[in-house]
Design a protein around this motif. Sequence first.
Motif, PDB file in Angstrom:
ATOM      1  N   THR A  74       0.836  -1.197   0.000  1.00  0.00           N
ATOM      2  CA  THR A  74       0.000   0.000   0.000  1.00  0.00           C
ATOM      3  C   THR A  74       0.876   1.255   0.000  1.00  0.00           C
ATOM      4  O   THR A  74       2.014   1.245   0.507  1.00  0.00           O
ATOM      5  CB  THR A  74      -0.911   0.045   1.233  1.00  0.00           C
ATOM      6  N   PRO A  75       0.378   2.365  -0.555  1.00  0.00           N
ATOM      7  CA  PRO A  75       1.131   3.630  -0.484  1.00  0.00           C
ATOM      8  C   PRO A  75       1.449   4.024   0.947  1.00  0.00           C
ATOM      9  O   PRO A  75       2.524   4.558   1.227  1.00  0.00           O
ATOM     10  CB  PRO A  75       0.192   4.632  -1.151  1.00  0.00           C
ATOM     11  N   GLU A  76       0.521   3.773   1.877  1.00  0.00           N
ATOM     12  CA  GLU A  76       0.745   4.134   3.267  1.00  0.00           C
ATOM     13  C   GLU A  76       1.940   3.364   3.843  1.00  0.00           C
ATOM     14  O   GLU A  76       2.766   3.929   4.571  1.00  0.00           O
ATOM     15  CB  GLU A  76      -0.506   3.847   4.107  1.00  0.00           C
ATOM     16  N   TYR A  77       2.019   2.072   3.510  1.00  0.00           N
ATOM     17  CA  TYR A  77       3.154   1.283   3.996  1.00  0.00           C
ATOM     18  C   TYR A  77       4.463   1.774   3.380  1.00  0.00           C
ATOM     19  O   TYR A  77       5.477   1.931   4.075  1.00  0.00           O
ATOM     20  CB  TYR A  77       2.946  -0.192   3.668  1.00  0.00           C
ATOM     21  N   LEU A  78       4.457   2.034   2.077  1.00  0.00           N
ATOM     22  CA  LEU A  78       5.686   2.459   1.414  1.00  0.00           C
ATOM     23  C   LEU A  78       6.188   3.797   1.950  1.00  0.00           C
ATOM     24  O   LEU A  78       7.397   4.055   1.947  1.00  0.00           O
ATOM     25  CB  LEU A  78       5.460   2.546  -0.098  1.00  0.00           C
ATOM     26  N   ARG A  79       5.281   4.656   2.425  1.00  0.00           N
ATOM     27  CA  ARG A  79       5.723   5.933   3.002  1.00  0.00           C
ATOM     28  C   ARG A  79       6.514   5.730   4.286  1.00  0.00           C
ATOM     29  O   ARG A  79       7.246   6.632   4.700  1.00  0.00           O
ATOM     30  CB  ARG A  79       4.520   6.836   3.282  1.00  0.00           C
ATOM     31  N   THR A  80       6.387   4.574   4.922  1.00  0.00           N
ATOM     32  CA  THR A  80       7.143   4.307   6.152  1.00  0.00           C
ATOM     33  C   THR A  80       8.573   3.873   5.849  1.00  0.00           C
ATOM     34  O   THR A  80       9.394   3.804   6.766  1.00  0.00           O
ATOM     35  CB  THR A  80       6.463   3.215   6.998  1.00  0.00           C
TER      36      THR A  80
END
Length: 489
Positions: free
Chosen positions: A109-115
């Motif tokens: 997910t984009p949210e995971y990749l931002r981490t």
Amino acid sequence: MSIAECLRWEPESEEDNVVVQGYVRSVRGMKTHRFVSLGDGSSLAPLQAVVPVDTNQAEGLAIGAAVRLTGKWVPSPGASQSHEMQVTQVDILGPSDAKTFPIQKKYQTPEYLRTIPHLRPRTPINAALLKMRSEAVAALTRFFAENHFTQTHPPILTSSDCEGAGEVFTVAPASNVTELSSNEDNKSKMFFRNKKYLTVSTQLHLEALAQSVGNVWTLSPVFRAEKSDTARHLSEFYMLEAEMSFVNDLDEVMDLAEDMIRNMCITMYESPTVYEFLNREGRVGSDLVSPEEVRARWEGMMADEWPRITYTDAIEFLQEHADEFEHKPVWTEGLHSEHEKFIAEHVGDGKPVFVTDYPRDIKAFYMREGQSLPDISSPGPTVECFDLLVPDLCEIAGGSMREHRLEPLLEAMKRHNIVAGEFTSSMDGNAPSEARTGPLDWYVDLRRWGCAPHGGFGIGFDRLLCYLTGVQTIRDMVSFPRWFGRCDC
């Protein structure tokens, strides 16, 4: 060769001693062979390689590993690509532990990749975004060079807030953070003797440079200390800004902005990177706006004669549809996002839209007041400025004629509570000290000696790229995004 070059290469016969380098995206093991997908950032599609299990170092082929493969380039029996590599030699240049590598073949997910922003660029889509960004900068640089603009590098540290909004980051040495709360009595202890800030716009300094060499431009990072948590805002982003000397008509400034964006899009449209991005298939980029819609955006950007509408006419148009909005359109209150989207969709018809001549009192102090006779249709004074709106994303650019006359500029600054009383030149050694402490003294000085009519604009570079790629939040357009509460690495 890069992997993109390999995938475009379709020789009629086998080719020996072909060498490719990259990162392993996936490995599928069979009894006698391993099927490896290899990427190097040059292509969304991976290169398919067939590696015999008894090949030297084949056991080191793990997802995330950096490798060099040598072998034959032969026609492929599969449907995914015309040729494949039959590997005869494997060199593991950087090993990887497949069990702990954070970017697996499954959907992320984009949210995971931002981490994990330090690893996110290695995903195919983010690598493509980096390449498109590079191609956009190259196209813009050529455009400005061909139009005789001088590229400049204005400062990042400044003495003022360009917009007067107060949403700035204050700068202080790590060894003396007490400067951030120091008052004027402690100037001698401060690094710069008074407070300094990270720039929110390079415009004011560009105006000074334009008085030297004429038309100038820059692509520079800017900073906003807004506690905003929207898909369109960051605390650090890039702004493309240009200033034109000896122009006296806002249309000339809008013409430049329109020609620049159109030229950039036409230049990039036929590049292999953009072509592959707009013709991607399957789940690649499934979090982005569809390729069909993004292609329509490019077509709108490349179209001729973008519509232009005055703010007053725009408000009247919106008021005809007032029941469709949460916020009723009012001339003195500016445009809300819902208003901008409506204008972009219904006035632009797929093209960007210039909205001009906003009310004076809701715009920045440096904008020149309307020069023509008062328009009886306008409820109040206006300034010669524009916002450039696009569907979905709303404003991507803003510009204006700058107030080049001394007295009107001083009056505008007083209206905006930027200065009280008389404003004295920073070069006047006889002036009382309190009259020479304003952080914008130098900007006023520019009007004292040979200031020609001039204008310019700024474009949110990352926001423009979001629109052209279909990225739905600016946090996924920037490699290392910073926003309120987040600055991970």
